[in-house]
Design a protein around this motif. Structure first.
Motif, PDB file in Angstrom:
ATOM      1  N   LEU A   1       0.826  -1.207   0.000  1.00 16.12           N
ATOM      2  CA  LEU A   1       0.000   0.000   0.000  1.00 16.12           C
ATOM      3  C   LEU A   1       0.867   1.267   0.000  1.00 16.12           C
ATOM      4  O   LEU A   1       0.430   2.326  -0.467  1.00 16.12           O
ATOM      5  CB  LEU A   1      -0.930   0.009   1.216  1.00 16.12           C
TER       6      LEU A   1
ATOM      7  N   TRP B   1       3.802   0.765  -3.833  1.00 11.46           N
ATOM      8  CA  TRP B   1       3.366   0.998  -5.210  1.00 11.46           C
ATOM      9  C   TRP B   1       3.106   2.473  -5.514  1.00 11.46           C
ATOM     10  O   TRP B   1       3.552   2.976  -6.556  1.00 11.46           O
ATOM     11  CB  TRP B   1       2.152   0.136  -5.542  1.00 11.46           C
ATOM     12  N   PRO B   2       2.417   3.230  -4.650  1.00 13.68           N
ATOM     13  CA  PRO B   2       2.288   4.668  -4.915  1.00 13.68           C
ATOM     14  C   PRO B   2       3.640   5.381  -4.942  1.00 13.68           C
ATOM     15  O   PRO B   2       3.846   6.298  -5.741  1.00 13.68           O
ATOM     16  CB  PRO B   2       1.420   5.159  -3.737  1.00 13.68           C
ATOM     17  N   TRP B   3       4.566   4.943  -4.095  1.00 13.29           N
ATOM     18  CA  TRP B   3       5.895   5.538  -4.041  1.00 13.29           C
ATOM     19  C   TRP B   3       6.634   5.310  -5.360  1.00 13.29           C
ATOM     20  O   TRP B   3       7.217   6.233  -5.936  1.00 13.29           O
ATOM     21  CB  TRP B   3       6.668   4.928  -2.874  1.00 13.29           C
TER      22      TRP B   3
ATOM     23  N   TYR C   1       5.296   4.575  -8.281  1.00 11.32           N
ATOM     24  CA  TYR C   1       4.581   5.275  -9.360  1.00 11.32           C
ATOM     25  C   TYR C   1       4.937   6.762  -9.382  1.00 11.32           C
ATOM     26  O   TYR C   1       5.161   7.357 -10.445  1.00 11.32           O
ATOM     27  CB  TYR C   1       3.079   5.103  -9.174  1.00 11.32           C
ATOM     28  N   TRP C   2       5.047   7.350  -8.195  1.00  3.42           N
ATOM     29  CA  TRP C   2       5.361   8.775  -8.096  1.00  3.42           C
ATOM     30  C   TRP C   2       6.798   9.057  -8.536  1.00  3.42           C
ATOM     31  O   TRP C   2       7.076  10.053  -9.199  1.00  3.42           O
ATOM     32  CB  TRP C   2       5.157   9.246  -6.660  1.00  3.42           C
TER      33      TRP C   2
ATOM     34  N   LYS D   1       8.554   7.305 -10.686  1.00  2.00           N
ATOM     35  CA  LYS D   1       8.728   6.954 -12.108  1.00  2.00           C
ATOM     36  C   LYS D   1      10.113   6.351 -12.366  1.00  2.00           C
ATOM     37  O   LYS D   1      10.869   6.791 -13.241  1.00  2.00           O
ATOM     38  CB  LYS D   1       8.503   8.182 -12.991  1.00  2.00           C
TER      39      LYS D   1
ATOM     40  N   THR E   1       9.899  -3.351  -4.002  1.00  3.41           N
ATOM     41  CA  THR E   1       8.487  -3.413  -4.385  1.00  3.41           C
ATOM     42  C   THR E   1       8.164  -4.718  -5.086  1.00  3.41           C
ATOM     43  O   THR E   1       7.151  -5.384  -4.771  1.00  3.41           O
ATOM     44  CB  THR E   1       8.134  -2.229  -5.303  1.00  3.41           C
TER      45      THR E   1
END
Length: 299
Positions: free
Chosen positions: A50, A53-55, A57-58, A60, A187
């Motif tokens: 949780l 993955w946002p980390w 994605y941010w 890149k 990740t």
């Protein structure tokens, strides 16, 4: 004169990661009555993903390619899924002293796997440090009060498989770290581990009494997911790409030492003279492998 060791940050990062993994022993005991290993592990990686993955994605960051997918899956299977299950069931089949002797060879196993996979042969200083680390881990064990069952051979095989799996995990961490960010490696290893624990978690879930779980269990689960998984893995994968596999193997000795000290502080288990001796051996092993060689300048 002696110059600052260029890999001191890597040594520190791996040592901190191993200390955090050692705390898993205490956390596991605190949660053992409430959650079985499959459910506990799956929830741990669910919490971690949780955040991860946002980390990713941010940021890149570059993603795995080609054979790196297989290396990530191998690291997750051997160093996370396989290591956890083989250690858990192996210790059940062995007297404590025999399991301790086998677990004490972890630094040597990491160096051996690295020699076979990465062709990194330990030098004389690393070999001395590995021997000291193995002796320290053996000292941390106490003799078993009774023989556990009649499956010593099966238990020994499982423990050896677990140790070799940890060696593969360290070797893959070095290989993957040559191109991929430690965050990306963490990740994807966590994602593969989450998938591997999922069937076991589904099978064990009906036996969990969910109504008995409260805020202490939630707080502990957050520590497992964010601390022992996210922070610990990122530190480990940052560190292993800066130091040799032999040094990584020596620093794995911090794991049982951390587990022993935290068990004494939190679970109030007694400390003995052998633990102090083991601490001294660990410090000696780390100093041998971390201390830079002395270069004498001509007058």
């Amino acid at each position: 004169m002696a110059y600052p060791h260029p890999g001191w940050r890597g040594h520190l990062q791996v040592a901190l990661a191993m200390a955090m993994v050692g705390s898993f022993v205490v956390v596991g005991k605190l949660l053992d009555a409430a959650l079985p290993i499959g459910v506990l592990s799956w929830l741990r990686f669910s919490v971690a993903l949780l955040v991860l993955w946002p980390w990713v994605y941010w940021k890149k960051l570059p993603q795995p390619q080609g054979r790196e997918w297989g290396q990530l899956a191998l690291a997750a299977f051997c160093g996370v899924f396989g290591f956890s299950l083989c250690t858990l069931y192996g210790v059940r089949d062995l007297p404590g002293i025999e399991a301790g002797i086998l677990l004490g060879t972890l630094p040597a196993c990491v160096a051996l796997v690295a020699w076979g996979l990465l062709k990194q042969r330990p030098d004389r200083r690393a070999t001395i440090a590995i021997v000291l680390a193995c002796l320290a881990t053996v000292l941390l064990q106490t003799p078993a009060q009774s023989v556990v069952g009649g499956h010593a051979l099966r238990g020994s095989v499982l423990i050896i498989l677990a140790l070799l799996g940890e060696g593969v995990f360290a070797a893959m961490g070095q290989t993957l770290g040559q191109r991929l960010s430690p965050l990306v490696v963490t990740t994807w290893v966590s994602t593969f581990a989450w998938l591997m624990f999922l069937p076991l978690a589904v099978w064990e879930a009906p036996r969990v009494v969910w109504s008995q779980l409260g805020l202490p269990h939630l707080a502990t689960m957050l520590y497992l997911g964010l601390g022992i998984t996210v922070l610990c893995f990122v530190l480990f994968f940052h560190g292993v790409r800066q130091i040799s596999s032999a040094a990584t193997g020596v620093l794995t000795t911090v794991l049982p030492l951390s587990a022993t000290l935290l068990s004494a502080l939190i679970l109030h288990e007694p400390l003995q003279l052998q633990h102090a001796a083991a601490l001294g051996l660990v410090v000696a092993a780390v100093l041998v492998v971390v201390r830079p060689a002395v270069t004498v300048q001509p007058a």
